[in-house]
Motif scaffolding. Structure first.
Motif: not given
Length: 126
Positions: A109-118, A123-124
């Motif tokens: 749900e995070e709108s910022d793609p960099r933050r989402s990827a981080e 999590i992984n």
């Protein structure tokens, strides 16, 4: 000579203990005949209400419990003794899976793609 503040008794006792003792459950009194009832696993709906920090703390509490239970199970199996309450391990694992699920939902749900990827990378690693 200055007067220092004394540590609480709990802190003094804790520093005297072997830190490896945290991998073993505290022995219950043999006089206590009542069976110990353990709680259920966390539901994802409950975890969605928690903050990132609360989920992070809960993850490490569950990880510590899982390590303690697995250590205890291995020790008892080596002595050909029965592991009490084996249903606790799946409850802990299910709770940990639910935390990962909630964190993954938040990352998606995070709108910022960099933050989402981080977030997904973090999590992984869990």
């Amino acid at each position: 000579m200055g007067v220092g503040i004394a540590k609480p008794l709990e802190c003094q006792i804790k520093t005297l203990c072997n830190p490896l003792q945290e991998f073993f459950e505290a022995d219950r009194s043999h006089d206590d005949d009542k069976p110990v009832v353990y709680g259920r696993s966390w539901k994802a709906s409950e975890l969605r209400l928690k903050s990132w920090d609360d989920l992070h703390k809960l993850w490490y509490v569950l990880l510590k419990d899982k390590n303690m239970l697995m250590t205890q199970r291995q020790m008892l199996n080596a002595q050909n003794l029965r592991f009490p309450n084996p249903e606790r391990i799946p409850k802990v694992r299910k709770s940990m899976c639910c935390i990962k699920q909630v964190l993954t939902e938040r990352a998606i749900e995070e709108s910022d793609p960099r933050r989402s990827a981080e977030m997904k990378r973090m999590i992984n690693v869990l």
